[in-house]
Design an enzyme around this catalytic site. Structure first.
Site, PDB file in Angstrom:
ATOM      1  CE1 TYR A  17       1.628   9.479  -0.105  1.00 51.58           C
ATOM      2  CE2 TYR A  17       3.467   7.962  -0.269  1.00 51.58           C
ATOM      3  CZ  TYR A  17       2.992   9.139   0.379  1.00 51.58           C
ATOM      4  OH  TYR A  17       3.888   9.670   0.901  1.00 51.58           O
TER       5      TYR A  17
ATOM      6  CG  ASP B  10      14.004   2.395  -0.784  1.00 50.68           C
ATOM      7  OD1 ASP B  10      14.203   2.311   0.388  1.00 50.68           O
ATOM      8  OD2 ASP B  10      13.604   3.500  -1.040  1.00 50.68           O
TER       9      ASP B  10
HETATM   10  P1  ITT Z   1      11.134  -0.971   3.926  1.00 51.18           P
HETATM   11  O1  ITT Z   1      11.170  -1.606   5.532  1.00 51.18           O
HETATM   12  O2  ITT Z   1      11.160  -2.124   3.275  1.00 51.18           O
HETATM   13  O3  ITT Z   1      11.895   0.189   3.699  1.00 51.18           O
HETATM   14  P2  ITT Z   1       9.269   1.327   4.074  1.00 51.18           P
HETATM   15  O4  ITT Z   1       7.742   1.286   4.612  1.00 51.18           O
HETATM   16  O5  ITT Z   1       9.962   1.989   4.779  1.00 51.18           O
HETATM   17  O6  ITT Z   1       9.627  -0.378   4.312  1.00 51.18           O
HETATM   18  P3  ITT Z   1       9.822   2.317   1.414  1.00 51.18           P
HETATM   19  O7  ITT Z   1      10.707   3.188   2.007  1.00 51.18           O
HETATM   20  O8  ITT Z   1      10.119   1.465   0.166  1.00 51.18           O
HETATM   21  O9  ITT Z   1       9.040   1.516   2.584  1.00 51.18           O
HETATM   22  O10 ITT Z   1       8.552   3.074   0.809  1.00 51.18           O
HETATM   23  C1  ITT Z   1       8.264   4.637   0.942  1.00 51.18           C
HETATM   24  C2  ITT Z   1       6.743   4.702   1.456  1.00 51.18           C
HETATM   25  O11 ITT Z   1       6.000   4.685  -0.157  1.00 51.18           O
HETATM   26  C3  ITT Z   1       6.119   3.701   1.942  1.00 51.18           C
HETATM   27  O12 ITT Z   1       5.992   3.898   3.524  1.00 51.18           O
HETATM   28  C4  ITT Z   1       4.557   3.896   1.553  1.00 51.18           C
HETATM   29  O13 ITT Z   1       3.679   4.753   2.173  1.00 51.18           O
HETATM   30  C5  ITT Z   1       4.803   4.243  -0.039  1.00 51.18           C
HETATM   31  N1  ITT Z   1       4.691   3.039  -0.610  1.00 51.18           N
HETATM   32  C6  ITT Z   1       5.697   1.937  -1.309  1.00 51.18           C
HETATM   33  N2  ITT Z   1       5.069   1.486  -2.139  1.00 51.18           N
HETATM   34  C7  ITT Z   1       3.892   1.559  -2.028  1.00 51.18           C
HETATM   35  C8  ITT Z   1       2.730   0.810  -2.784  1.00 51.18           C
HETATM   36  O14 ITT Z   1       2.942  -0.205  -3.343  1.00 51.18           O
HETATM   37  N3  ITT Z   1       1.505   1.341  -2.471  1.00 51.18           N
HETATM   38  C9  ITT Z   1       1.201   2.397  -1.782  1.00 51.18           C
HETATM   39  N4  ITT Z   1       2.354   3.019  -1.191  1.00 51.18           N
HETATM   40  C10 ITT Z   1       3.652   2.755  -1.340  1.00 51.18           C
END
Ligand code: ITT
Length: 193
Positions: free
Chosen positions: A151, A71
């Protein structure tokens, strides 16, 4: 450690999976990494570690073997007091990078960071382990770069202040990113247990 053990990464996010597999290959780790796109429960909590731990527990009975989830969140500390943080996914889908830039456009300076939590269920010890990583930086004044996801086009890391994350290669981002740092800890764990 046995060769060719299977390790599952439960995620629906292809970009995350590709960053993680690149680092697994680079670190020559004796696991075959497999993406599992099943739907864990994502609770709304105050911290990413709670979200990651709950996510892991919600699918424990559905995976046969060691597996992990991740996460991550983006925090604009100045001037947004940490927003979007645990709401990163929703905010990205609704107002996106343009929306974040609009929110902060009247402020001269910014500070921001990403945090990543990996939660691993490790079958040899039948326990859960958490690994954290963080990267600090600021918000770019405009959207720049085409690599990465989320982002990345508006985040400028302190360690490479001339470029946004989206202007870095996967390898360069992994070297300094929240995910790369957390994953380093997970990989060290796997190599020593
Ligand atoms: P999961 O299936 O693994 O949960 P997710 O896309 O829902 O994937 P997260 O809840 O961990 O991922 O991440 C929340 C948001 O934060 C994700 O949708 C991105 O917009 C942003 N984010 C996470 N990691 C990032 C990164 O390395 N660079 C840019 N944005 C990121």
């Amino acid at each position: 450690m046995n060769k060719d053990q299977l390790l599952y990464f439960v995620t629906g996010n292809e970009h995350k999976f590709s960053e993680v597999s690149e680092l697994f290959q680079q670190k020559k780790i004796n696991y075959d990494l497999i993406q599992l796109d099943i739907n864990p429960i994502e609770i709304q909590a105050d911290t990413l570690s709670e979200v990651a731990s709950f996510k892991l527990k919600s699918i424990q009975n559905q995976v046969n073997g060691s597996f992990f989830v991740e996460d991550a969140g983006f925090f604009v500390d100045t001037p947004l007091n940490g927003f979007p943080g645990v709401y990163s996914s929703y905010v990205f889908k609704t107002i996106g990078n343009e929306g974040i830039l609009r929110l902060i456009k009247d402020f001269g300076t910014s500070k921001a960071h990403f945090v990543s939590y990996f939660a691993l269920y490790y079958t040899p010890s039948k326990k859960m382990f958490l690994f954290e990583g963080r990267v600090d930086g600021k918000v770019s004044s405009s959207i720049k770069g085409t690599q990465g996801f989320g982002y990345d086009p508006i985040f400028i890391p302190d360690e490479n202040p001339a470029k946004t994350f989206a202007e870095l290669s996967k390898k360069e981002k992994n070297e300094i990113s929240h995910r790369g740092k957390a994953l380093d800890k997970l990989i060290k764990f796997l190599k020593t247990h």
